[in-house]
Enzyme design. Structure first.
Site, mmCIF file in Angstrom:
data_model
loop_
_atom_site.group_PDB
_atom_site.id
_atom_site.type_symbol
_atom_site.label_atom_id
_atom_site.label_comp_id
_atom_site.label_asym_id
_atom_site.label_seq_id
_atom_site.Cartn_x
_atom_site.Cartn_y
_atom_site.Cartn_z
ATOM 1 N N LYS A 22 0.798 -1.233 0.000
ATOM 2 C CA LYS A 22 0.000 0.000 0.000
ATOM 3 C C LYS A 22 0.836 1.292 0.000
ATOM 4 C CE LYS A 22 -3.554 -0.645 -0.604
ATOM 5 N NZ LYS A 22 -4.020 -1.213 -1.921
ATOM 6 N N CYS A 23 2.087 1.191 -0.417
ATOM 7 C CA CYS A 23 2.928 2.393 -0.440
ATOM 8 C C CYS A 23 3.121 2.959 -1.842
ATOM 9 C CB CYS A 23 4.285 2.100 0.202
ATOM 10 S SG CYS A 23 4.179 1.968 1.999
ATOM 11 N N GLY A 24 2.544 2.299 -2.858
ATOM 12 C CA GLY A 24 2.684 2.797 -4.227
ATOM 13 C C GLY A 24 3.532 1.880 -5.100
ATOM 14 N N THR A 25 3.611 0.607 -4.738
ATOM 15 C CA THR A 25 4.459 -0.337 -5.484
ATOM 16 C C THR A 25 3.972 -0.536 -6.922
ATOM 17 O OG1 THR A 25 3.213 -2.219 -4.571
ATOM 18 C CG2 THR A 25 5.217 -1.572 -3.403
ATOM 19 N N ARG A 26 2.668 -0.583 -7.120
ATOM 20 C CA ARG A 26 2.135 -0.764 -8.479
ATOM 21 C C ARG A 26 2.439 0.472 -9.325
ATOM 22 N NH1 ARG A 26 1.753 -4.425 -11.930
ATOM 23 N NH2 ARG A 26 0.879 -5.799 -10.340
ATOM 24 N N ARG A 103 5.959 5.012 2.652
ATOM 25 C CA ARG A 103 5.225 6.269 2.731
ATOM 26 C C ARG A 103 4.862 6.543 4.177
ATOM 27 N NH1 ARG A 103 -0.584 5.987 -0.220
ATOM 28 N NH2 ARG A 103 -0.312 8.232 0.094
ATOM 29 N N SER A 111 -4.864 3.177 4.191
ATOM 30 C CA SER A 111 -5.020 2.560 2.874
ATOM 31 C C SER A 111 -5.261 1.048 2.995
ATOM 32 C CB SER A 111 -3.754 2.844 2.054
ATOM 33 O OG SER A 111 -3.761 2.134 0.858
ATOM 34 N N LYS A 236 -6.748 1.205 -7.038
ATOM 35 C CA LYS A 236 -5.670 2.118 -6.622
ATOM 36 C C LYS A 236 -6.218 3.538 -6.598
ATOM 37 C CE LYS A 236 -2.829 -1.343 -6.982
ATOM 38 N NZ LYS A 236 -2.231 -2.034 -5.857
ATOM 39 N N ARG A 238 -8.054 4.725 -3.895
ATOM 40 C CA ARG A 238 -9.397 4.693 -3.281
ATOM 41 C C ARG A 238 -9.597 5.901 -2.371
ATOM 42 N NH1 ARG A 238 -7.963 -1.183 -2.107
ATOM 43 N NH2 ARG A 238 -9.264 -2.427 -3.488
HETATM 44 N N1 LIG Z 1 -0.467 7.057 -9.697
HETATM 45 C C1 LIG Z 1 -1.162 6.455 -8.747
HETATM 46 N N2 LIG Z 1 -2.432 6.032 -8.958
HETATM 47 C C2 LIG Z 1 -3.118 5.422 -7.975
HETATM 48 N N3 LIG Z 1 -2.633 5.173 -6.730
HETATM 49 C C3 LIG Z 1 -1.369 5.581 -6.482
HETATM 50 C C4 LIG Z 1 -0.598 6.224 -7.455
HETATM 51 N N4 LIG Z 1 0.605 6.524 -6.920
HETATM 52 C C5 LIG Z 1 0.583 6.089 -5.673
HETATM 53 N N5 LIG Z 1 -0.596 5.532 -5.403
HETATM 54 C C6 LIG Z 1 -0.932 4.956 -4.097
HETATM 55 O O1 LIG Z 1 -0.620 3.575 -4.166
HETATM 56 C C7 LIG Z 1 -1.452 2.938 -3.202
HETATM 57 C C8 LIG Z 1 -1.480 1.445 -3.479
HETATM 58 O O2 LIG Z 1 -0.200 0.950 -3.204
HETATM 59 P P1 LIG Z 1 0.325 -0.423 -3.790
HETATM 60 O O3 LIG Z 1 0.257 -0.401 -5.268
HETATM 61 O O4 LIG Z 1 1.656 -0.651 -3.193
HETATM 62 O O5 LIG Z 1 -0.752 -1.437 -3.206
HETATM 63 S S1 LIG Z 1 -0.621 -3.013 -3.084
HETATM 64 O O6 LIG Z 1 0.174 -3.292 -1.894
HETATM 65 O O7 LIG Z 1 -0.022 -3.537 -4.310
HETATM 66 O O8 LIG Z 1 -2.031 -3.470 -2.901
HETATM 67 C C9 LIG Z 1 -2.771 3.626 -3.367
HETATM 68 O O9 LIG Z 1 -3.468 3.472 -2.153
HETATM 69 P P2 LIG Z 1 -5.023 3.893 -1.998
HETATM 70 O O10 LIG Z 1 -5.021 5.400 -2.124
HETATM 71 O O11 LIG Z 1 -5.401 3.467 -0.633
HETATM 72 O O12 LIG Z 1 -5.791 3.193 -3.070
HETATM 73 C C10 LIG Z 1 -2.379 5.064 -3.688
HETATM 74 O O13 LIG Z 1 -2.445 5.911 -2.568
#
Ligand SMILES: Nc1ncnc2c1ncn2[C@@H]1O[C@H](COP(=O)(O)OS(=O)(=O)O)[C@@H](OP(=O)(O)O)[C@H]1O
Length: 273
Positions: A22-26, A103, A111, A236, A238
């Protein structure tokens, strides 16, 4: 399991994004894929935690084909907290590069909670974040309670980054890690991506013009070199619940010394609160 990975066929892995959940890995992986030298499997592979018994051949099959000079990158955020993972990764490749996105641990916890609610986890039900994150401050002592914070709750525990990192540092030197600020990845993605390209030994190709802001969610989307725009999916970005300010304050007091320990360990600071 002791056989080395073949260098033909799906390539050897050069680097892993090991977390944090949930730190932005995707976002990091999708942004890095703008660089034509980076190849990555689509879904999370979870080899070193859940699928290790399937063996290296299985792992190799999950990887994309690469041409010489290309880098294979995998992301499975659960690796960061997996007890057996550092040793297993080391056994496969002691020189592998490790990328960690971190983060503000409070935002991370909210998150994580939001995801659990969305997935309608039974144990969460209609419970509020505040109820799970805090415990009584009226003198009732509980082993799982520190500064009024219920620190054994997994969503909070994961944010004590230094605890998990110590295990990795038993196997890998600090210079093999890159720490990306998940907050800055949202506000200034190009800067964080440039750091990652450099760390991976690549010529920087991704620029600030490769990002556009999603007008609805406010998060950056990528503008590919062919001008198509790609935003992350609906899981992502949310909407988070609004958490009571006194609970945020309590969590800040709880995390402040934990963050300091983490910053000391990595020799780098982030301004999270
Ligand atoms: N560009 C972009 N678009 C959407 N979301 C973004 C982006 N950059 C960072 N984030 C933040 O990434 C959070 C999800 O983190 P992960 O991808 O590491 O989640 S996971 O662990 O794979 O489930 C996701 O958490 P949530 O806000 O809770 O959905 C976002 O805060």
């Amino acid at each position: 399991m002791d056989r080395p990975l073949k260098t033909s066929g799906p390539s050897l892995l050069n680097a892993i994004i090991i977390g944090v959940k949930k730190c932005g890995t995707r976002a990091l992986l999708e942004f890095l894929k703008l660089n034509p030298k980076i190849k990555a499997p689509g879904p999370e592979v979870h080899f070193f935690d859940k699928n290790y018994d399937l063996g290296y051949d299985w792992y190799r099959q999950q990887m994309p084909f690469t041409s010489p000079g290309q880098i294979t990158l995998e992301k499975s955020p659960a690796y960061f907290v997996g007890k057996l993972v550092p040793e297993r990764v080391h056994k496969m490749n002691p020189r592998i590069k490790l990328i960690v996105v971190v983060r503000n641990p409070i935002t991370r916890a909210i998150s994580d909670f939001t995801q659990a609610v969305t997935r309608k986890r039974r144990h969460i039900g209609s419970t509020r974040f505040e109820d799970l994150a805090t415990c009584p401050t009226n003198g009732t002592r509980r082993a799982s309670c520190s500064k009024g914070v219920s620190h054994n709750w997994n969503a909070l525990k994961i944010g004590i980054y230094h605890r998990f990192l110590r295990k990795w540092l038993e196997y890998f030197p600090r210079k093999q890690f890159l720490f990306i600020d998940g907050e800055r990845l949202i506000t200034d993605p190009a800067t964080e991506i440039r750091k990652a390209e450099k760390f991976l030994g690549l010529t920087p190709t991704i620029k600030s013009t490769n990002f556009v802001k999603d007008p609805v969610k406010g998060f950056p989307c990528v503008k590919r070199f062919d001008a198509t725009i790609h935003c992350l999916g609906k899981s992502k970005g949310r909407t988070h619940p609004k958490v009571m300010p006194d609970v945020i304050h309590r969590l800040e007091e709880f995390y402040q010394p934990e963050n300091e320990r983490f910053f000391e360990l990595i020799g780098q600071r982030f301004k999270w609160f």
